[in-house]
Every structure is written in structure tokens, then in C-alpha cells.
Design an enzyme around this catalytic site. Sequence first.
Site, mmCIF file in Angstrom:
data_model
loop_
_atom_site.group_PDB
_atom_site.id
_atom_site.type_symbol
_atom_site.label_atom_id
_atom_site.label_comp_id
_atom_site.label_asym_id
_atom_site.label_seq_id
_atom_site.Cartn_x
_atom_site.Cartn_y
_atom_site.Cartn_z
ATOM 1 N N ARG A 18 0.851 -1.212 0.000
ATOM 2 C CA ARG A 18 0.000 0.000 0.000
ATOM 3 C C ARG A 18 0.878 1.252 0.000
ATOM 4 O O ARG A 18 1.074 1.869 -1.029
ATOM 5 C CB ARG A 18 -0.957 -0.051 1.207
ATOM 6 C CG ARG A 18 -2.099 0.950 1.139
ATOM 7 C CD ARG A 18 -1.721 2.359 1.584
ATOM 8 N NE ARG A 18 -1.128 2.428 2.906
ATOM 9 C CZ ARG A 18 -0.568 3.539 3.393
ATOM 10 N NH1 ARG A 18 -0.536 4.650 2.700
ATOM 11 N NH2 ARG A 18 0.003 3.535 4.588
ATOM 12 N N ASP A 19 1.469 1.588 1.135
ATOM 13 C CA ASP A 19 2.318 2.787 1.189
ATOM 14 C C ASP A 19 3.456 2.654 0.174
ATOM 15 O O ASP A 19 3.828 3.610 -0.514
ATOM 16 C CB ASP A 19 2.886 2.949 2.609
ATOM 17 C CG ASP A 19 3.308 4.370 2.934
ATOM 18 O OD1 ASP A 19 3.601 5.120 2.004
ATOM 19 O OD2 ASP A 19 3.350 4.733 4.127
ATOM 20 N N HIS A 213 5.414 4.543 12.646
ATOM 21 C CA HIS A 213 5.444 4.453 11.173
ATOM 22 C C HIS A 213 6.446 5.501 10.680
ATOM 23 O O HIS A 213 6.138 6.687 10.602
ATOM 24 C CB HIS A 213 4.025 4.745 10.679
ATOM 25 C CG HIS A 213 3.829 4.799 9.206
ATOM 26 N ND1 HIS A 213 3.134 3.840 8.506
ATOM 27 C CD2 HIS A 213 4.183 5.720 8.275
ATOM 28 C CE1 HIS A 213 3.075 4.164 7.228
ATOM 29 N NE2 HIS A 213 3.703 5.308 7.062
ATOM 30 N N HIS A 215 9.081 7.141 7.936
ATOM 31 C CA HIS A 215 9.661 7.273 6.587
ATOM 32 C C HIS A 215 11.119 7.681 6.783
ATOM 33 O O HIS A 215 11.457 8.389 7.734
ATOM 34 C CB HIS A 215 8.877 8.308 5.775
ATOM 35 C CG HIS A 215 7.554 7.764 5.288
ATOM 36 N ND1 HIS A 215 7.361 7.334 4.002
ATOM 37 C CD2 HIS A 215 6.382 7.548 5.937
ATOM 38 C CE1 HIS A 215 6.115 6.886 3.871
ATOM 39 N NE2 HIS A 215 5.499 6.996 5.037
ATOM 40 N N CYS A 246 4.035 9.380 -0.128
ATOM 41 C CA CYS A 246 2.651 9.846 -0.240
ATOM 42 C C CYS A 246 2.629 10.955 -1.289
ATOM 43 O O CYS A 246 3.437 11.878 -1.220
ATOM 44 C CB CYS A 246 2.175 10.361 1.123
ATOM 45 S SG CYS A 246 0.531 11.103 1.059
ATOM 46 N N ASN A 255 9.316 4.276 3.338
ATOM 47 C CA ASN A 255 9.281 3.846 4.742
ATOM 48 C C ASN A 255 10.609 3.186 5.086
ATOM 49 O O ASN A 255 11.372 2.789 4.210
ATOM 50 C CB ASN A 255 8.169 2.809 4.939
ATOM 51 C CG ASN A 255 6.809 3.368 4.624
ATOM 52 O OD1 ASN A 255 6.449 3.532 3.469
ATOM 53 N ND2 ASN A 255 6.051 3.672 5.649
HETATM 54 P P1 HMG Z 1 -13.658 14.030 -1.591
HETATM 55 O O1 HMG Z 1 -13.408 14.621 -2.930
HETATM 56 O O2 HMG Z 1 -13.786 14.951 -0.433
HETATM 57 O O3 HMG Z 1 -14.923 13.050 -1.615
HETATM 58 O O4 HMG Z 1 -12.482 12.991 -1.329
HETATM 59 P P2 HMG Z 1 -16.444 13.324 -1.893
HETATM 60 O O5 HMG Z 1 -17.171 12.583 -0.828
HETATM 61 O O6 HMG Z 1 -16.694 14.802 -2.079
HETATM 62 O O7 HMG Z 1 -16.725 12.584 -3.318
HETATM 63 C C1 HMG Z 1 -16.186 13.057 -4.531
HETATM 64 C C2 HMG Z 1 -16.193 11.916 -5.530
HETATM 65 O O8 HMG Z 1 -15.268 10.899 -5.099
HETATM 66 C C3 HMG Z 1 -17.531 11.205 -5.692
HETATM 67 O O9 HMG Z 1 -17.597 10.757 -7.041
HETATM 68 C C4 HMG Z 1 -17.413 10.022 -4.781
HETATM 69 O O10 HMG Z 1 -18.250 8.948 -5.156
HETATM 70 C C5 HMG Z 1 -15.953 9.651 -4.959
HETATM 71 P P3 HMG Z 1 -18.631 11.432 -8.099
HETATM 72 O O11 HMG Z 1 -19.976 11.275 -7.464
HETATM 73 O O12 HMG Z 1 -18.181 12.866 -8.177
HETATM 74 O O13 HMG Z 1 -18.387 10.637 -9.347
HETATM 75 N N1 HMG Z 1 -15.446 8.981 -3.767
HETATM 76 C C6 HMG Z 1 -14.863 7.775 -3.761
HETATM 77 N N2 HMG Z 1 -14.571 6.894 -4.739
HETATM 78 C C7 HMG Z 1 -13.973 5.728 -4.380
HETATM 79 N N3 HMG Z 1 -13.643 5.420 -3.108
HETATM 80 C C8 HMG Z 1 -13.906 6.264 -2.104
HETATM 81 C C9 HMG Z 1 -14.546 7.506 -2.420
HETATM 82 N N4 HMG Z 1 -14.931 8.548 -1.672
HETATM 83 C C10 HMG Z 1 -15.489 9.434 -2.495
HETATM 84 N N5 HMG Z 1 -13.574 5.952 -0.859
HETATM 85 C C11 HMG Z 1 -11.219 11.320 -0.185
HETATM 86 C C12 HMG Z 1 -12.166 12.517 -0.053
HETATM 87 C C13 HMG Z 1 -10.586 11.094 1.177
HETATM 88 C C14 HMG Z 1 -12.002 10.125 -0.619
HETATM 89 C C15 HMG Z 1 -10.117 11.664 -1.241
HETATM 90 O O14 HMG Z 1 -9.512 12.873 -0.896
HETATM 91 C C16 HMG Z 1 -9.074 10.578 -1.382
HETATM 92 O O15 HMG Z 1 -9.351 9.495 -1.868
HETATM 93 N N6 HMG Z 1 -7.807 10.880 -1.009
HETATM 94 C C17 HMG Z 1 -6.700 9.953 -1.147
HETATM 95 C C18 HMG Z 1 -5.957 9.938 0.145
HETATM 96 C C19 HMG Z 1 -4.863 8.886 0.171
HETATM 97 O O16 HMG Z 1 -5.074 7.743 -0.185
HETATM 98 N N7 HMG Z 1 -3.642 9.304 0.625
HETATM 99 C C20 HMG Z 1 -2.567 8.384 0.844
HETATM 100 C C21 HMG Z 1 -2.787 7.532 2.066
HETATM 101 S S1 HMG Z 1 -2.426 8.380 3.594
HETATM 102 C C22 HMG Z 1 -0.721 8.121 3.803
HETATM 103 O O17 HMG Z 1 -0.063 7.664 2.904
HETATM 104 C C23 HMG Z 1 -0.094 8.387 5.142
HETATM 105 C C24 HMG Z 1 0.200 7.102 5.933
HETATM 106 O O18 HMG Z 1 1.078 6.254 5.202
HETATM 107 C C25 HMG Z 1 0.858 7.445 7.272
HETATM 108 C C26 HMG Z 1 2.035 8.424 7.163
HETATM 109 O O19 HMG Z 1 3.008 8.114 6.445
HETATM 110 O O20 HMG Z 1 1.923 9.468 7.798
HETATM 111 C C27 HMG Z 1 -1.094 6.327 6.198
HETATM 112 MG MG MG Z 2 3.302 6.457 5.162
#
Ligand code: HMG
Ligand code: MG
Length: 317
Positions: A18-19, A213, A215, A246, A255
Site C-alpha cells: 500500500r504505502d 510508522h 519514513h 505519499c 518507509n
Molecule cells: P472528496 O473529494 O472529499 O470526496 O475525497 P467526496 O465525498 O466529495 O466525493 C467526490 C467523488 O469521489 C464522488 O464521485 C465520490 O463517489 C468519490 P462522483 O460522485 O463525483 O463521481 N469517492 C470515492 N470513490 C472511491 N472510493 C472512495 C470515495 N470517496 C469518495 N472511498 C477522499 C475525499 C478522502 C475520498 C479523497 O480525498 C481521497 O481518496 N484521497 C486519497 C488519500 C490517500 O489515499 N492518501 C494516501 C494515504 S495516507 C498516507 O499515505 C499516510 C500514511 O502512510 C501514514 C504516514 O506516512 O503518515 C497512512
Molecule cells: Mg506512510
Amino acid sequence: MNLEQFPKKVRIVEVGARDGLQNEKSVIDTADKVEFIKKLADAGHQSIEVTSFVRPDRIAQMSDAKELFPLVKKIIDPDKTQLICLVPNLKGLELASELGVKDVAVFTATSDSFNLKNINATVSQSFDRIEPVIEKALASGMRVRGYVSTAFGCPYEGAMDPRKAGLVAQRLDQMGCHEISIGDTIGTGTPYSVHKVLDEVLKSVSQEKVALHFHDTRGMAVANVMAGLERGIAHYDSSAGGLGGCPYAKGATGNVGTEDLIYLFHTFGIDCGVDLDKQCVSSLYMLEKLEKYTTSKFLQAYLNGKMKIYMPSPKDF
Ligand code: HMG
Ligand code: MG
């Protein structure tokens, strides 16, 4: 160094699928991801992050989540091995529960600026979004892990006050997360700041619920894990070959490499349950698909040395 404080056993949460992959431009075939995850499970991993149910237009690499999870579930029993999937909202949870996901992870951060870019919500708005996700997940018998990103530093706001990590962790704990992973999203943490952040987090969250966690952007990740061990923390996220990043934290690298952690734990006689040789083989499998060299120091030595792995342990001294 007070070795008495160190945990006797630790658990690694392998986040490579994933990450590790979410920031990679070249899209990996679903079948290759399945094989990668199978190899990681064969290496002994009990906790593997599989994918995330997020917007496919935001994280293209995870857009096969619906196809990937059932294939993984066919070969690895989610009742025996934690197959963790990130869910950002109720829509993500719905998709995950339809597929029989048992372990989900919710994520927020200490920084409004990062959260707005990453999940389109401030920290406070993210709690409103996460709360029903956790409630629903728990009601349907799932386990929920919570992430606190930017606990040490934010790509937009700079250094973060450790008290913020403490407060976000406390909230996730109160909402019912069984584990809280404290994320150094951009790798600015140091052993000093790890102690400072843990001072805050451990005020309200019990030690056995805390995961770290890291990086490795500035080369501090293994040292940071040492600081975690000194505080008795027993759960560490790491990534095969040191892959990771990210898209909303530009410049942050992968990581901490899982190989580096297995080696470190072994040298203290701490059991982590993962076979180092098999881990190297798994990591190399994915690195070859990505056509990338590893940032894991141990894996570099493994590749360069072409020698039998020498693993010092406490009984050697
Ligand atoms: P949004 O734009 O606020 O969502 O996104 P919305 O509710 O306004 O919906 C907009 C559209 O997105 C709609 O589609 C929804 O159906 C669709 P439309 O009707 O316009 O065709 N939608 C989705 N589609 C599929 N799956 C879903 C979903 N939700 C809404 N779950 C949201 C908010 C959070 C979903 C968006 O901003 C997003 O997907 N962001 C990606 C974030 C991400 O994955 N980041 C990386 C992971 S975090 C990380 O890496 C850190 C970590 O490793 C720890 C660290 O290192 O610190 C964990
Ligand atoms: Mg991370």
C-alpha cells in the site's frame, strides 16, 4: 540503554503493497501484487497492508482494490493474517465490507494543511468523517487501526507540536481504534522528537496500542525505531525494500526498509516472526517489477555481498 525496557517480541506491519506502491508511477499488475503479498505472507508476516479504498483518480495505483482484495483473500485467510485496507470514508468502508475485509485503517493527521490536500478535510472535519466509519466498522466486527500522519512534521506547516499528535491519538483511541500508528510522513523525526511525541501520546494511549510508522527521508528511521524500543513500543510499520511515499508529501521518501528492521530486531534477540531471507526475496520481486534499486541498507548489502547473511545476535557477545 536499558534493555529491560525493550519488548521481547515485536510485530511488523508490512506496508509495502500500500504505502510502498501508492506513490509509484508505473502501475503494477494486480496479479503481481497478489504474488508479492503471498511472498510476504510466506515470509511470516502476520499483518500486511493490502490496499486502500480511496478515490481512484487521487491514487491510481490503488484503483484495483476491488479486484485485488478478493484474490488475496483466496490465498490468505483474513481471520489468521491481518489484511489491512485503508478506508478514508463511509464509501470506502462500504466497498471494503462488501469484500469481507476484516481489518481497516482510518487516517488523519495533526496538520490541517496536509489533511486538506490528502483527504479534503481539516483535522476537525476528519474526525466527523471518521467517527461513523469506526462505529460502523466495529459494529460489523471489524478491527480498526488509526493513523496519525505528520506527527513530527508537515510538508506545508513545518515542525509540529508533539501535543497535537497526543490529542489526535487520544481521539482515535476514544473512538475505538485498537491500534494507533504514529506517522512520520516526511521523515523529519529524530530519536529526540520520537521521545517527545511518545511523551504526549502515552499520556492517554496505552503503550501496547501504539505503533510507529517512520519514513526514512533523512536516514533517521532505524534510530527512531531504537527510540521506540527504548519506550517499550512493540509495533512497527515498515516497507519491503524501503519503498513508499505519499503523493501529498512531495519529496518524502520511502518507509524504513523491513529488512533493516528484521536485522535490527534480531541483533537484540527480539522475535519479529519474519524470515529475513524470504523478506529479501519478496522485496526483490517487487523492486524488479518497478525496475528500482532498494533504499534498504540491509538489502543493498545482501545484493552486493553475495555472501551468507551474517546475523549477529546477543549470544555472540
Ligand atoms: P472528496 O473529494 O472529499 O470526496 O475525497 P467526496 O465525498 O466529495 O466525493 C467526490 C467523488 O469521489 C464522488 O464521485 C465520490 O463517489 C468519490 P462522483 O460522485 O463525483 O463521481 N469517492 C470515492 N470513490 C472511491 N472510493 C472512495 C470515495 N470517496 C469518495 N472511498 C477522499 C475525499 C478522502 C475520498 C479523497 O480525498 C481521497 O481518496 N484521497 C486519497 C488519500 C490517500 O489515499 N492518501 C494516501 C494515504 S495516507 C498516507 O499515505 C499516510 C500514511 O502512510 C501514514 C504516514 O506516512 O503518515 C497512512
Ligand atoms: Mg506512510
